[in-house]
Scaffold this motif. Sequence first.
Motif, mmCIF file in Angstrom:
data_model
loop_
_atom_site.group_PDB
_atom_site.id
_atom_site.type_symbol
_atom_site.label_atom_id
_atom_site.label_comp_id
_atom_site.label_asym_id
_atom_site.label_seq_id
_atom_site.Cartn_x
_atom_site.Cartn_y
_atom_site.Cartn_z
ATOM 1 N N LEU A 66 0.845 -1.190 0.000
ATOM 2 C CA LEU A 66 0.000 0.000 0.000
ATOM 3 C C LEU A 66 0.882 1.240 0.000
ATOM 4 O O LEU A 66 1.804 1.355 0.806
ATOM 5 C CB LEU A 66 -0.897 -0.005 1.245
ATOM 6 N N THR A 67 0.600 2.157 -0.926
ATOM 7 C CA THR A 67 1.344 3.418 -0.980
ATOM 8 C C THR A 67 0.348 4.563 -1.071
ATOM 9 O O THR A 67 -0.852 4.352 -1.220
ATOM 10 C CB THR A 67 2.263 3.471 -2.220
ATOM 11 N N GLY A 68 0.860 5.783 -1.022
ATOM 12 C CA GLY A 68 0.008 6.950 -1.197
ATOM 13 C C GLY A 68 -0.392 7.128 -2.648
ATOM 14 O O GLY A 68 0.101 6.432 -3.539
ATOM 15 N N SER A 69 -1.293 8.084 -2.886
ATOM 16 C CA SER A 69 -1.775 8.325 -4.251
ATOM 17 C C SER A 69 -1.161 9.595 -4.822
ATOM 18 O O SER A 69 -1.804 10.345 -5.535
ATOM 19 C CB SER A 69 -3.303 8.438 -4.261
ATOM 20 N N ASN A 70 0.117 9.842 -4.484
ATOM 21 C CA ASN A 70 0.771 11.029 -5.037
ATOM 22 C C ASN A 70 1.215 10.761 -6.473
ATOM 23 O O ASN A 70 0.884 9.738 -7.061
ATOM 24 C CB ASN A 70 1.965 11.435 -4.155
ATOM 25 N N LYS A 71 1.992 11.678 -7.026
ATOM 26 C CA LYS A 71 2.376 11.560 -8.432
ATOM 27 C C LYS A 71 3.627 10.720 -8.642
ATOM 28 O O LYS A 71 4.123 10.605 -9.760
ATOM 29 C CB LYS A 71 2.576 12.962 -9.023
ATOM 30 N N SER A 72 4.148 10.106 -7.585
ATOM 31 C CA SER A 72 5.338 9.274 -7.715
ATOM 32 C C SER A 72 5.042 8.054 -8.579
ATOM 33 O O SER A 72 3.927 7.515 -8.560
ATOM 34 C CB SER A 72 5.819 8.805 -6.337
ATOM 35 N N VAL A 73 6.058 7.621 -9.324
ATOM 36 C CA VAL A 73 5.903 6.427 -10.152
ATOM 37 C C VAL A 73 5.653 5.225 -9.246
ATOM 38 O O VAL A 73 6.365 5.006 -8.270
ATOM 39 C CB VAL A 73 7.173 6.193 -11.000
ATOM 40 N N GLY A 74 4.631 4.448 -9.540
ATOM 41 C CA GLY A 74 4.319 3.265 -8.747
ATOM 42 C C GLY A 74 3.313 3.505 -7.642
ATOM 43 O O GLY A 74 2.890 2.564 -6.972
ATOM 44 N N ALA A 75 2.923 4.770 -7.414
ATOM 45 C CA ALA A 75 1.930 5.069 -6.378
ATOM 46 C C ALA A 75 0.568 4.509 -6.786
ATOM 47 O O ALA A 75 0.240 4.429 -7.970
ATOM 48 C CB ALA A 75 1.841 6.575 -6.150
ATOM 49 N N LEU A 76 -0.226 4.119 -5.790
ATOM 50 C CA LEU A 76 -1.530 3.515 -6.053
ATOM 51 C C LEU A 76 -2.621 4.577 -6.148
ATOM 52 O O LEU A 76 -2.545 5.625 -5.515
ATOM 53 C CB LEU A 76 -1.890 2.527 -4.937
ATOM 54 N N THR A 77 -3.642 4.277 -6.920
ATOM 55 C CA THR A 77 -4.800 5.165 -7.011
ATOM 56 C C THR A 77 -5.612 5.059 -5.719
ATOM 57 O O THR A 77 -5.520 4.054 -5.001
ATOM 58 C CB THR A 77 -5.697 4.762 -8.189
ATOM 59 N N PRO A 78 -6.429 6.079 -5.397
ATOM 60 C CA PRO A 78 -7.279 5.988 -4.200
ATOM 61 C C PRO A 78 -8.154 4.741 -4.192
ATOM 62 O O PRO A 78 -8.380 4.138 -3.143
ATOM 63 C CB PRO A 78 -8.119 7.268 -4.283
ATOM 64 N N LYS A 79 -8.655 4.342 -5.363
ATOM 65 C CA LYS A 79 -9.513 3.154 -5.446
ATOM 66 C C LYS A 79 -8.741 1.901 -5.030
ATOM 67 O O LYS A 79 -9.227 1.082 -4.243
ATOM 68 C CB LYS A 79 -10.043 3.003 -6.872
ATOM 69 N N LEU A 80 -7.515 1.745 -5.548
ATOM 70 C CA LEU A 80 -6.696 0.584 -5.184
ATOM 71 C C LEU A 80 -6.288 0.628 -3.717
ATOM 72 O O LEU A 80 -6.228 -0.405 -3.048
ATOM 73 C CB LEU A 80 -5.451 0.521 -6.069
ATOM 74 N N GLN A 81 -5.995 1.830 -3.212
ATOM 75 C CA GLN A 81 -5.679 1.969 -1.787
ATOM 76 C C GLN A 81 -6.823 1.439 -0.932
ATOM 77 O O GLN A 81 -6.613 0.669 0.013
ATOM 78 C CB GLN A 81 -5.458 3.443 -1.441
ATOM 79 N N LYS A 82 -8.026 1.892 -1.267
ATOM 80 C CA LYS A 82 -9.205 1.515 -0.483
ATOM 81 C C LYS A 82 -9.426 0.009 -0.525
ATOM 82 O O LYS A 82 -9.685 -0.631 0.506
ATOM 83 C CB LYS A 82 -10.436 2.251 -1.034
ATOM 84 N N GLU A 83 -9.297 -0.590 -1.714
ATOM 85 C CA GLU A 83 -9.503 -2.033 -1.863
ATOM 86 C C GLU A 83 -8.459 -2.822 -1.073
ATOM 87 O O GLU A 83 -8.780 -3.820 -0.414
ATOM 88 C CB GLU A 83 -9.448 -2.413 -3.346
ATOM 89 N N THR A 84 -7.200 -2.373 -1.136
ATOM 90 C CA THR A 84 -6.122 -3.073 -0.424
ATOM 91 C C THR A 84 -6.325 -2.988 1.080
ATOM 92 O O THR A 84 -6.162 -3.978 1.808
ATOM 93 C CB THR A 84 -4.754 -2.471 -0.805
ATOM 94 N N LEU A 85 -6.691 -1.803 1.556
ATOM 95 C CA LEU A 85 -6.911 -1.617 2.992
ATOM 96 C C LEU A 85 -8.081 -2.461 3.485
ATOM 97 O O LEU A 85 -8.019 -3.068 4.565
ATOM 98 C CB LEU A 85 -7.160 -0.135 3.275
#
Length: 670
Positions: free
Chosen positions: A441-460
């Motif tokens: 799980l990572t943040g949804s910032n502009k860094s390469v490889g960061a997850l979208t809010p949707k993926l964050q929510k699903e993973t959590l």
Amino acid sequence: MEHSNPEMGLTGLDHSPEKTQSPPNPNHFIPRSYQVKVFEVAKRKNTIAVLETGAGKTMIAVMLIKHISEDMIKSNGKRKLIIFLAPTVNLVTQQFKVIKDSTTLEVGEYYGAKGVDEWSRSCWEMEVQTHDILAMTPQILLDALRNAFLSLEMFCLLIFDECHRATGNHPYTKIMKEFYHTSGNRPKIFGMTASPVIRKGVSSTMDCENQISALESILDSQVYAIEDRAEIEAYIPSTVQTCRFYEKAWLLMNLGLKDEMEALWSKYASMLELQREVPSQYQYYQDIDDKIKMLRKRMSNDYMKILYCLNDLGLICAYEAVKVCLENAFEVEEEFQFYRGSSLKLKYFLDEVLHIIEGFLQSCMQLDNNICTDFEFDYIKAHDLGYISPKLHELLQIFQSFGSGSQVPCLIFVERIITANVIERYVKKVPCLSHFTVSYLTGSNKSVGALTPKLQKETLESFRSGKVNLLFATDVVEEGIHVPSCSCVIRFDLPKTVRSYVQSRGRCRTSESQFILMFERGNKKQIDQVFDIIRSEYSMTETSRNRDPEVCILRDCNFEETKAYYVNATRASVTADSSVSLIHRYCEKLPGDKYFIPKPTFDFEISEGLYQCKITLPPNAAFQTTVGPLSSNTHLSKQLVCLEACKKLHEVGPWMIIFSHLSKSLQKMI
């Protein structure tokens, strides 16, 4: 939600396993005595509640919401709203659900991924008319206030979750600085934090006092902490803190590989540098130089990621890191050969690095065919031969100590996205750990490889439900995220601040949870760093607990005057801080094509130690150039010239009309 002892029924807030799937009936909530104490103080004055993670701060906020809604929303006849601010999308979603389940009020949630950034005044008017509470990230509120879509006069209560973030240039600070402290009709403030000190440490009791006083000043509130620890400690799950030591990495075998990689990097960096000399037939492509710079930076970042994994995790993980970088490499869809050839060089570089590392791994397989088959590794043999680092080996040993039938919900904190991604991949390939379900799980910032809010929510949600039991995470889940079953937290990379230490430890949510810190054996710097943090935490706790609210008077909040341009008709504002992004957005709306991407350029001049910036807008902009005032540094001079440009654009014509016209023009071109 905050954690409480499952045996206590619905006192404070029940999170027993049987009830985590369906929220408790808000009418059955029985506050604990210390929650009542904080609530009574918060009713009387603006308050920053300093309580340990898991003590039930959110439910105190709910109590205050109910009290305020009865007294100010209904009985006064003047309908005012409540704002609940949380610094991350995950926290907004979590706290929205808590408030919705615990009150009968209408609650809305707002963050960038929901398209809120593009809303008009009428959209916000509809939300205000149909909701009692607005839960959002602070940047959303800041933008709405600056656009005059919302005003602080609309609200009776402003709640700041993880309020220690109100420092520096954080949106919390900007909301208070630009709007609250300049308002004549201020809403009530309630802040929540487990760590009012956020720096790496505190040098003295006075330093700690100064940091807390600064937070109080910004939030116009007083810190309140419970002196009697007995009841709080009865509810907060006990955590066993342990240290695990690993040997220093033996890197001699990787020196040859590093030399080859460095030579390869130099070769491709030089090739890209040469391509900045644009052939004459391509001179009309005006953004070639910027594209080459961007490609070179991306290649450099990928190279540093691979090198970091090689040093910190070992050869096998460096191999995985190259594959991750290749997966995230640009899709080459350029229309002509010069662009396409430049973009492909990044892929060629990564392909060659992959080939070099494969060669080293092939030599490993020739030594012992049992070490790896399709890169499913015997990690103990891989460690003995130096193909994974002692640090990673120690982590895998911890996982194995959980037992073969264990489903321990465990959070592993790492500093970098690439570390989370790579270790997650490797653990999935270790046969003796196959009973674990792993994710990252990572943040949804502009860094390469960061997850979208949707993926964050699903993973959590997968971690909360037990579908995932080993979750590698960056600091995105350090603060406030509630996972009732989490029984182990591992700091693979050590915390660097008091806040990080306190917050990550607070993710332990079951009785006798483990909080494991990983140290390199004999590394005095690491030990001193954590010792300073622990000492600072003690100082922070004692200072917060022993402050006398009658003696500690709020300091005046002395901000420098905000440089801004105000639209008289609407009171919308553009600040020096927000003007740079607005100018870039304006240019993005201008018509462009494959030969030309419209964007501003900046030129700086220095005179007697002061800087002056000249901005040049694209040829099809409303005007071409303007010069800003003299400033003390280049950063400020760039902001001020953008502020001048915003003012000039508004004088030429209302921005929204300009944007609307440009959007229609673009649609016609398409």
